[in-house]
Write an enzyme that holds these catalytic residues in place. Structure first.
Site, PDB file in Angstrom:
ATOM      1  N   GLU A 152      33.108  63.096  58.797  1.00  0.00           N
ATOM      2  CA  GLU A 152      31.851  62.621  58.203  1.00  0.00           C
ATOM      3  C   GLU A 152      30.763  63.705  58.249  1.00  0.00           C
ATOM      4  OE1 GLU A 152      31.056  59.378  56.695  1.00  0.00           O
ATOM      5  OE2 GLU A 152      29.604  60.866  56.049  1.00  0.00           O
ATOM      6  N   VAL A 155      29.574  66.806  55.459  1.00  0.00           N
ATOM      7  CA  VAL A 155      28.587  66.740  54.361  1.00  0.00           C
ATOM      8  C   VAL A 155      27.413  65.883  54.839  1.00  0.00           C
ATOM      9  CG1 VAL A 155      28.188  66.136  51.942  1.00  0.00           C
ATOM     10  CG2 VAL A 155      30.480  66.796  52.679  1.00  0.00           C
ATOM     11  N   GLY A 209      18.485  74.869  64.998  1.00  0.00           N
ATOM     12  CA  GLY A 209      19.893  74.437  65.020  1.00  0.00           C
ATOM     13  C   GLY A 209      20.423  74.011  63.667  1.00  0.00           C
ATOM     14  N   ASP A 223      27.778  77.407  51.753  1.00  0.00           N
ATOM     15  CA  ASP A 223      27.853  76.144  52.509  1.00  0.00           C
ATOM     16  C   ASP A 223      27.829  74.952  51.537  1.00  0.00           C
ATOM     17  OD1 ASP A 223      27.421  74.681  55.221  1.00  0.00           O
ATOM     18  OD2 ASP A 223      25.786  73.948  53.967  1.00  0.00           O
ATOM     19  N   LYS A 227      30.595  71.948  50.472  1.00  0.00           N
ATOM     20  CA  LYS A 227      30.234  70.516  50.494  1.00  0.00           C
ATOM     21  C   LYS A 227      30.474  69.875  49.128  1.00  0.00           C
ATOM     22  CE  LYS A 227      26.961  71.020  54.290  1.00  0.00           C
ATOM     23  NZ  LYS A 227      25.621  71.458  54.679  1.00  0.00           N
ATOM     24  N   GLY A 325      21.143  69.564  61.919  1.00  0.00           N
ATOM     25  CA  GLY A 325      20.521  69.298  63.220  1.00  0.00           C
ATOM     26  C   GLY A 325      21.611  69.005  64.237  1.00  0.00           C
TER      27      GLY A 325
END
Ligand SMILES: NC(=O)C1=CN([C@@H]2O[C@H](COP(=O)(O)OP(=O)(O)OC[C@H]3O[C@@H](n4cnc5c(N)ncnc54)[C@H](O)[C@@H]3O)[C@@H](O)[C@H]2O)C=CC1
Ligand SMILES: N[C@@H](CC=O)C(=O)O
Length: 362
Positions: A152, A155, A209, A223, A227, A325
């Site tokens: 999960e 993405v 982060g 990235d 996705k 995050g």
């Protein structure tokens, strides 16, 4: 009450946040969810490996700063990240893969996932490489071994976009997706609008982060490319390779362009999209767009992401929430563990064990 023993592969921001959650809220979660969680192995490129099949005491590890951790000292520890041995041999129920995403060939995470599934262990991962580049084969392998492969967090971090699409959109035909899928680039574009320079904005996203270990993947769109592949493959039934997805990032957009656009009511956004055509083929791309203020994606700011699903019966349905995050992504892993539990709890062959079962140090 049952228990799942976890092996954490990679002990950076996300897996540390999962360890914190288990250490600080494990009892509350056990009461609420009906199962306990225990970490029996950790491997990390920098720290080495640590195994204790009676359960690792997480508090002292979490007290040490991320860069200061070494598993060379404690019993069951070694300076080398003995990934393959840990994944194959340590009696964990679930392997939690959260090492660096490699957009080129998915390695070494792809091997980590394969070894775990081959060993009959469930896998949950936030790593986009294996899912985007080999998701179909890995799901097949998991099915053959009777275990789960959950991803999960690959993405939109903890925002449950894949499960929403899988479970809540049944009966709808999804014809396309379009969205902001990278928290770092969205955060950076916002900071450029506010007058912060690119290097400083990247450093902030790293500190918070959100960014990849190598933020090039965020800035150059790789990235989002992964996705988009995952969404297209999962939701539109595509089987895209990386070269099928046109990819342009935000590095060529200057701070002046961003501020100039803002003064005209436009906002630059890095947008990923995939569209299914009537013949079943799927086109996908990643590119920056200057969106007018009234566009639904224009108001998505900071590390928040959003994906609009275009459907036959509902028109456009947009899911919006954190896209990056540490804690948010650790929640994605917890949601994967819950999904594993729900799928296998009624199954006698499921590896969840009674809490009091005796285990042995390996
Ligand atoms: N941080 C975020 O907001 C999100 C991260 N992700 C993905 O989750 C994964 C983890 O992210 P973070 O924890 O933020 O990254 P990080 O860079 O903080 O941590 C990765 C850790 O993996 C370790 N590692 C790298 N290669 C290894 C190897 N071969 N063997 C053992 N350990 C290895 C590193 O030493 C590091 O401690 C990445 O693949 C990332 O793309 C996905 C969604 C959101
Ligand atoms: N670096 C990524 C993390 C989540 O996938 C991002 O910023 O979105």
């Amino acid at each position: 009450m049952g228990r799942y023993d976890l092996a954490l592969i990679g002990f950076g921001g996300v897996n540390r946040a999962l360890a914190e959650l288990i250490s600080q809220s494990g009892e509350r979660l056990a009461k609420e969810l009906g199962f306990a969680l225990r970490v029996v192995a950790i491997t990390d490129l920098r720290a080495g490996s640590l195994v204790d099949t009676d359960g690792i005491d997480l508090a002292p590890l979490l007290a040490a700063g991320p860069g200061k951790l070494s598993f060379a000292g404690p019993a069951g520890g070694s300076a080398d990240p003995r990934n393959e041995w840990v994944i194959r041999e340590v009696p964990a129920d679930i392997v939690v893969e959260a090492t660096f995403t490699n957009p080129t060939d998915g390695e070494p995470a792809l091997s980590h996932v394969r070894w775990a599934l081959e060993s009959g262990k469930h896998v949950c991962t936030t790593n986009k490489g294996p899912v985007a580049l080999a998701g179909r084969a890995l799901k097949q392998l998991a099915a053959e071994r009777g275990v789960s492969f959950e991803f999960e967090g690959s993405v939109l971090s903890g925002t449950p976009i894949l499960r929403t699409a899988e479970r809540m959109f049944a009966g709808l035909e999804i014809t396309g997706v379009q969205g902001i899928m990278n928290g770092t680039s969205n955060y950076i574009l916002g900071r450029l609008e506010e007058g912060v320079g690119l290097p400083a904005a990247i450093a902030e996203a790293q500190e918070l982060g959100f960014a990849e270990a190598d933020p090039t993947a965020d800035i150059e769109g790789h990235d989002v490319q992964l996705k988009v592949m995952i969404l297209a493959n999962e939701v539109l039934g595509a089987d895209l390779r990386r070269e099928d997805v046109f990819c342009e990032g935000i590095s060529a957009i200057t701070p002046d362009e961003v501020r100039d656009a803002a003064s005209k009511g436009l906002r630059w956004k890095l947008v990923g999209s995939a569209t299914r055509h009537e013949d079943g083929s799927v086109d996908a791309r990643v590119a920056p767009l200057a969106l007018p203020a009234q566009h639904p994606l224009a108001g998505i700011s900071g590390p928040v992401n959003a994906v609009a699903f275009h459907t036959d019966l509902l028109g456009t349905v947009t899911v919006c929430g954190p896209g990056a995050g540490r804690i948010e992504t650790a929640y994605a892993l917890l949601s994967d563990i819950i999904a594993i539990h729900r799928r296998h709890a009624a199954d006698d062959t499921a590896p969840t064990r009674p809490v009091l079962q005796e285990t042995h140090r390996v």
